[in-house]
Design an enzyme around this catalytic site. Structure first.
Site, PDB file in Angstrom:
ATOM      1  N   LYS A 101       0.778  -0.898   0.455  1.00  0.00           N
ATOM      2  CA  LYS A 101      -0.105   0.203   0.405  1.00  0.00           C
ATOM      3  C   LYS A 101       1.057   1.270   0.027  1.00  0.00           C
ATOM      4  O   LYS A 101       1.807   1.354   0.694  1.00  0.00           O
ATOM      5  CB  LYS A 101      -1.416   0.474   1.303  1.00  0.00           C
ATOM      6  CG  LYS A 101      -1.067   0.990   1.323  1.00  0.00           C
ATOM      7  CD  LYS A 101      -2.942   0.483   2.391  1.00  0.00           C
ATOM      8  CE  LYS A 101      -3.666   1.721   2.912  1.00  0.00           C
ATOM      9  NZ  LYS A 101      -4.788   1.332   4.096  1.00  0.00           N
ATOM     10  N   SER A 107      -9.749   1.887   3.431  1.00  0.00           N
ATOM     11  CA  SER A 107      -8.195   2.735   2.138  1.00  0.00           C
ATOM     12  C   SER A 107      -7.678   1.511   1.589  1.00  0.00           C
ATOM     13  O   SER A 107      -6.746   2.071   0.505  1.00  0.00           O
ATOM     14  CB  SER A 107      -7.908   3.666   3.507  1.00  0.00           C
ATOM     15  OG  SER A 107      -7.235   3.130   3.862  1.00  0.00           O
ATOM     16  N   SER A 139     -10.185  -0.777   6.842  1.00  0.00           N
ATOM     17  CA  SER A 139      -9.635  -0.722   5.699  1.00  0.00           C
ATOM     18  C   SER A 139      -8.782  -1.695   4.799  1.00  0.00           C
ATOM     19  O   SER A 139      -8.124  -1.466   4.027  1.00  0.00           O
ATOM     20  CB  SER A 139      -8.621   0.430   6.267  1.00  0.00           C
ATOM     21  OG  SER A 139      -8.880   1.952   6.281  1.00  0.00           O
TER      22      SER A 139
END
Length: 505
Positions: A94, A168, A192
């Site tokens: 990420k 996210s 997330s």
């Protein structure tokens, strides 16, 4: 450093509620400027280099990425070729996690051009275990929502492009689901990892807070943030979790966790290799998670129907499933926001400097962030700006009262969340109260995707999402909560439940 004049001193004093008036103004102004002037020498002291071994690193813009899952493609080889439990595995990270020599954007215009000179602790551990880092994955700006929208646009669901992949960590979920990478890392502050895992049909694990070090991870809410694996199977998730877990002197939260009596890490791979039989597993079904009991928020009917199918399949296989009620389950949401809004705003105001918590600090990141923060703030999405301003209001108008109250309230919620685990191996509930949201729905400021995931962040417990079939062709997931620092036990239970949940019909 430029000296202050009297008007600036008074403005600063008002902002920080410090009385400055009368004949002492000139004296305080002089002493303040004297103290600031002495700080010039800080820049005369050399600082240690943070440059990681360069190896054979490269990166490029993604080309074949129809769902906007990637920010960059890269090749960061393992520390030692052909060795380690993750040898031959491609891993996406990420893009809120530092990889030396590869841009780190946090999904935001404010971070364009920043290239860290070091690997985050988790990246270093992956590489030492034989993994190759092949992508930085897309994310909501500064991991600030679950919408699946960054500065680079919407991350679309690979099963239905009219829907979001969630966030996210949506880019990581899509990259795993579509085979762009073998596995990925996400971060989870309110769901997330687990929400996009549910929407995209992959496994997503949020470890116990403090088990995985946060060094090199741009913070959203430092006291809630976690890093965890996103994979196609529980077995692979266990391998990654064992690899990245354990204390690091570069992260105070991991060292504090390691000092607890109940602290334990590792063992997840062993647990999934020898999982309990279904008859040995007992699960507490959280009634608030399906909209029953004391719940005030509804759960979509298709989600409830699918969850009923899943629990029936578990019981048919011999798993004991019994309803439990979690006191103040839904109040975890306001507690989390009173907590996280303040930390998010404080991080923004401090320019990314890790005030009060120490640990390893990247001076270049702070300089890059502060130099672009004001100039690029208009490019920050409205949802994140609203969160920042809400946190700023809590700080400026109320000091730390709401924040401290939320920290205290979290202890009450933690006790309620863990009490049933004296009787059950894990708690089970739908990962999300709804299906993957449409791209229009994610623009709603009142949409809450995380009512079922936030409680485990507030309590710090390990939690994971497992694929649980599809609804009209789009994946959905079920979630398991475990006891803090019993991550390996939770993974073992998940290995037993995984095929039953996926195949329930």
């Amino acid at each position: 450093m430029r000296t202050l004049d009297e008007s600036e001193l008074r403005e600063l004093a008002d902002r920080y509620h410090i009385h400055v008036d009368g004949p002492e103004v000139d004296e305080i102004l002089s002493m303040t400027n004297e103290k600031l002037g002495g700080l010039r020498e800080v820049y005369e002291v050399p600082v240690p280099s943070k440059q990681a071994d360069s190896g054979d690193r490269s990166w490029d813009e993604p080309t074949d990425d129809p769902h906007n899952a990637l920010v960059t493609t890269c090749r960061v080889p393992p520390t030692t070729e052909n060795s380690g439990v993750l040898s031959g595995m491609s891993v996406g990270v990420k893009d809120i996690v530092a990889v030396a020599g590869v841009p780190l954007t946090s999904g935001s215009a404010t971070m364009q051009g920043y290239i860290p000179g070091f690997d985050a602790e988790v990246v270093d551990r992956l590489r030492r275990a034989g993994a190759t880092i092949t992508a930085k994955t897309n994310l909501d700006e500064f991991a600030g929502s679950g919408r699946g929208v960054s500065f680079f646009g919407q991350i679309t669901n690979p099963y239905d492009t009219s829907r979001s992949a969630g966030g996210s960590s949506g880019g990581s979920a899509v990259a795993v689901a579509t085979g762009l990478v073998d596995a990925a890392l996400g971060t989870d502050t309110g769901g997330s990892i687990r929400l996009p895992a549910s929407y995209c049909g992959v496994v997503g694990v949020k470890p116990t807070y403090g088990v995985v070090p946060l060094h090199g991870v741009v913070e959203n809410t430092y006291t809630l943030d976690t890093v965890g694996p996103m994979t196609k199977t529980v077995t692979t998730a266990a391998q990654l979790l064992d690899t990245i877990s354990g204390p690091s002197a570069r992260d105070p939260a991991s060292m504090e966790a390691a000092g607890r009596d109940e602290y334990a890490v590792g063992g997840s791979t062993t647990a999934v290799e020898s999982p309990p039989s279904p008859e040995e597993v007992s699960l507490g079904l959280v009634v608030e998670g399906v909209g029953d009991g004391t719940a005030t928020q509804s759960v979509e009917s298709p989600i409830k129907d699918r969850f009923d199918v899943v629990t029936d399949a578990l019981e048919d296989a011999g798993v004991a499933v019994e309803p439990v009620s979690i006191d103040r389950f839904e109040q975890a949401q306001p507690v989390k926001f009173a907590h996280s809004l303040v930390e998010l705003a404080a991080h923004w105001r401090a320019g990314g400097a890790p005030l009060r918590r120490g640990g390893d600090v990247d001076h270049d990141y702070v300089v890059s962030f502060t130099s672009r923060r004001e100039a690029m703030s208009a490019e920050v999405n409205a949802h994140l700006r609203a969160r920042l301003l809400a946190g700023a209001r809590l700080l400026d108008a109320h000091g730390g009262r709401h924040y401290v109250r939320a920290l205290a309230a979290a202890k009450t919620i933690t006790a309620s969340m863990e009490a049933p685990l004296d009787e059950y191996d894990a708690l089970i509930l739908p990962t999300s109260p709804g299906r993957a949201p449409t791209r229009e729905a994610v623009e709603s400021p009142v949409t809450s995707f995380a009512r079922n995931t936030i409680p485990a962040n507030v309590s710090g417990q390990p939690a994971l999402s497992l694929p649980a079939g599809t609804i009209e062709g789009v994946p959905t997931g079920v979630q398991l909560f475990g006891r803090r620092f019993e991550d390996a036990h939770l993974l073992g239970v998940a290995a037993t439940v995984e095929p039953l949940v996926a195949n329930g019909s």
